[in-house]
Design an enzyme around this catalytic site. Structure first.
Site, PDB file in Angstrom:
ATOM      1  N   ARG A  93       1.875 -10.564  27.410  1.00 58.74           N
ATOM      2  CA  ARG A  93       2.012 -11.046  28.778  1.00 58.74           C
ATOM      3  C   ARG A  93       3.203 -10.068  29.455  1.00 58.74           C
ATOM      4  O   ARG A  93       4.006  -9.588  28.715  1.00 58.74           O
ATOM      5  CB  ARG A  93       2.617 -12.386  28.352  1.00 58.74           C
ATOM      6  CG  ARG A  93       1.557 -13.471  28.146  1.00 58.74           C
ATOM      7  CD  ARG A  93       2.112 -14.908  27.706  1.00 58.74           C
ATOM      8  NE  ARG A  93       0.950 -15.747  27.553  1.00 58.74           N
ATOM      9  CZ  ARG A  93       0.474 -15.965  26.267  1.00 58.74           C
ATOM     10  NH1 ARG A  93       1.197 -15.307  25.464  1.00 58.74           N
ATOM     11  NH2 ARG A  93      -0.423 -16.795  25.997  1.00 58.74           N
ATOM     12  N   HIS A 144      -3.134  -9.803  28.594  1.00 57.75           N
ATOM     13  CA  HIS A 144      -4.107  -8.751  27.871  1.00 57.75           C
ATOM     14  C   HIS A 144      -4.956  -7.880  29.004  1.00 57.75           C
ATOM     15  O   HIS A 144      -6.068  -7.911  28.918  1.00 57.75           O
ATOM     16  CB  HIS A 144      -5.036  -9.615  27.290  1.00 57.75           C
ATOM     17  CG  HIS A 144      -4.559 -10.080  25.946  1.00 57.75           C
ATOM     18  ND1 HIS A 144      -3.314  -9.712  25.411  1.00 57.75           N
ATOM     19  CD2 HIS A 144      -4.830 -11.479  25.128  1.00 57.75           C
ATOM     20  CE1 HIS A 144      -2.754 -10.507  24.283  1.00 57.75           C
ATOM     21  NE2 HIS A 144      -3.995 -11.399  24.184  1.00 57.75           N
ATOM     22  N   HIS A 185      -7.958  -7.338  18.842  1.00 54.83           N
ATOM     23  CA  HIS A 185      -7.525  -8.720  18.955  1.00 54.83           C
ATOM     24  C   HIS A 185      -8.416  -9.259  17.942  1.00 54.83           C
ATOM     25  O   HIS A 185      -9.078 -10.483  18.195  1.00 54.83           O
ATOM     26  CB  HIS A 185      -7.788  -9.288  20.292  1.00 54.83           C
ATOM     27  CG  HIS A 185      -6.803 -10.542  20.636  1.00 54.83           C
ATOM     28  ND1 HIS A 185      -7.276 -11.467  19.847  1.00 54.83           N
ATOM     29  CD2 HIS A 185      -5.919 -10.784  21.440  1.00 54.83           C
ATOM     30  CE1 HIS A 185      -6.265 -12.671  20.328  1.00 54.83           C
ATOM     31  NE2 HIS A 185      -5.265 -12.023  21.169  1.00 54.83           N
ATOM     32  N   ASP A 244       2.957 -17.459  17.504  1.00 57.94           N
ATOM     33  CA  ASP A 244       2.230 -16.528  18.703  1.00 57.94           C
ATOM     34  C   ASP A 244       3.304 -15.412  18.945  1.00 57.94           C
ATOM     35  O   ASP A 244       3.899 -15.435  20.120  1.00 57.94           O
ATOM     36  CB  ASP A 244       1.791 -17.341  19.588  1.00 57.94           C
ATOM     37  CG  ASP A 244       0.795 -16.723  20.723  1.00 57.94           C
ATOM     38  OD1 ASP A 244       0.827 -15.298  20.727  1.00 57.94           O
ATOM     39  OD2 ASP A 244       0.527 -17.289  21.707  1.00 57.94           O
ATOM     40  N   GLU A 292      -2.149  -8.460  15.696  1.00 57.40           N
ATOM     41  CA  GLU A 292      -2.280  -7.366  16.726  1.00 57.40           C
ATOM     42  C   GLU A 292      -1.010  -6.195  16.491  1.00 57.40           C
ATOM     43  O   GLU A 292       0.104  -6.518  17.020  1.00 57.40           O
ATOM     44  CB  GLU A 292      -2.197  -7.917  17.925  1.00 57.40           C
ATOM     45  CG  GLU A 292      -3.217  -9.165  18.205  1.00 57.40           C
ATOM     46  CD  GLU A 292      -2.807 -10.039  19.148  1.00 57.40           C
ATOM     47  OE1 GLU A 292      -2.843  -9.820  20.369  1.00 57.40           O
ATOM     48  OE2 GLU A 292      -2.826 -11.408  18.882  1.00 57.40           O
TER      49      GLU A 292
END
Ligand code: GLA
Length: 347
Positions: A80, A105, A179, A252, A313
């Site tokens: 983000r 993304h 991803h 996350d 990632e």
């Protein structure tokens, strides 16, 4: 080594092609030229049973309808960017807003939603797919014509290497990743909560309610974020740590890696015996535990649900443009961006 090429779909008047690389151990990696998506990775378990260990679909329309970036290349900038804006040399750049007024993304049509030109390179001990894409000046709001090249190489040691290169004709920002959602149980037999993750990481980034870095770097010590001695993903779902709670009961989060190219990330599924060792030259890995996976679709016959897959990632830090203390994602004109990650599968 062998490679099988097939038509996957048609889109925008063009053919989408799938390529399957097969090594001498029977490991297979299938990718399509749309988004450089890895649709399947078939690897043996401890009994030698070969099954798929990533979330993916067999049709393009399912990717377009449901996929939260399954297996795709993410860019120009992964993660983000707050308020979808940043400043570079006194110029304010406004990016596509595709996530609560923020940029996520790469925007509305990022690297995951375009068809890449593909070359096949076959060698005795390895096969590579080389994907090319020109991201034009102004695309999704980013400055500079950026020439991207992504290379996936499979060898006979069950290693899949992902190499990303980029050169721009103007100063810009680049932070690319893949991803893939892993599930080592094989063909999605179980969710990933009993997978054990070991991370060489002492620190992670604090996030706000919108999952954007606050700028604070936190220690993993005495938290459910301490993966240094190995920890099951389930710990994040029962933890009362506000950081686990705001991520939707789980993770996350970007973790800062203590080490590079030295087995810094290790995922293991005890029941199947499958393991995945990830090495990279990047400063961080975002652990996304599939907390936002929706249940309104099926994945090759298995109903999608929270925690069915997890992403590791490897990348630079998200929103670094708005946090000068973070390693920079700025790429100078004509400078070469080069990020490398290797996925090694064990059983
Ligand atoms: C990332 C983000 C998550 C989520 C997924 C896609 O990894 O960090 O918050 O947006 O992509 O669903």
């Amino acid at each position: 080594m062998k490679i099988v090429k097939e038509q996957f779909a048609e889109f925008d008047g063009k053919v989408v092609t799938s390529y399957t690389m097969i090594n001498k151990n029977g490991m297979e990696v299938t990718t399509i030229d749309y988004g450089c998506i890895i649709t399947k990775i078939l690897v043996p378990d401890r009994e030698g049973i070969v099954e798929n260990v990533v979330l993916g679909f067999d049709t393009l329309s399912e990717y377009q309808k449901y996929s939260p970036y399954f297996g795709a290349i993410i860019g120009r900038h992964a993660g983000r960017i707050a308020n979808a804006e940043f400043e570079l040399d006194g110029v304010n750049y406004h990016l596509a807003k595709n996530n609560n007024g923020n940029h996520l993304h790469g925007g509305l049509e990022g690297f995951d939603k375009v068809i890449w030109d593909t070359e096949v390179v076959e060698e005795e001990e390895a096969t590579s797919l080389v994907f090319h894409y020109l991201s034009k000046d102004g695309e999704e709001g980013y400055p500079g014509n950026l020439k991207m090249k992504v290379t996936y190489t499979l060898n006979n040691q069950n290693e899949l290497q992902l190499s990303y290169e980029g050169v721009s004709d103007k100063k810009t920002v680049v932070n690319v990743t893949n991803h893939a959602y892993f599930n080592l149980s094989g063909n999605l037999k179980r969710d990933t909560l009993n997978h054990t993750l070991t991370l060489k990481s002492d620190q992670f980034l604090e996030l706000d309610e919108e999952l954007i870095p606050t700028g604070k770097i936190l220690s993993v010590e005495n938290t459910a974020f301490d993966f240094r001695a190995g920890r099951r993903l389930i710990d994040g779902t029962v933890s009362n740590d506000p950081q686990n709670v705001l991520a939707g009961k789980g993770y996350d989060h970007p973790f800062l890696l203590n080490d590079n190219n030295n087995k810094e990330i290790h995922l293991f599924d005890e029941e199947s015996g499958r393991g995945l060792i990830i090495e990279t030259n990047q400063p961080a890995v975002v652990l996304y535990a599939g907390t936002q996976l929706e249940d309104n679709f099926s994945i090759r016959g298995v109903k999608s649900k929270k925690y069915l897959g997890l992403c590791l990632e490897t990348q630079g830090l998200p929103d670094s443009l708005n946090h000068p203390q973070f390693p920079s994602a700025i790429l100078e004109k004509d400078e070469v961006y080069h990020s490398i990650t290797t996925f090694k599968f064990t059983n």
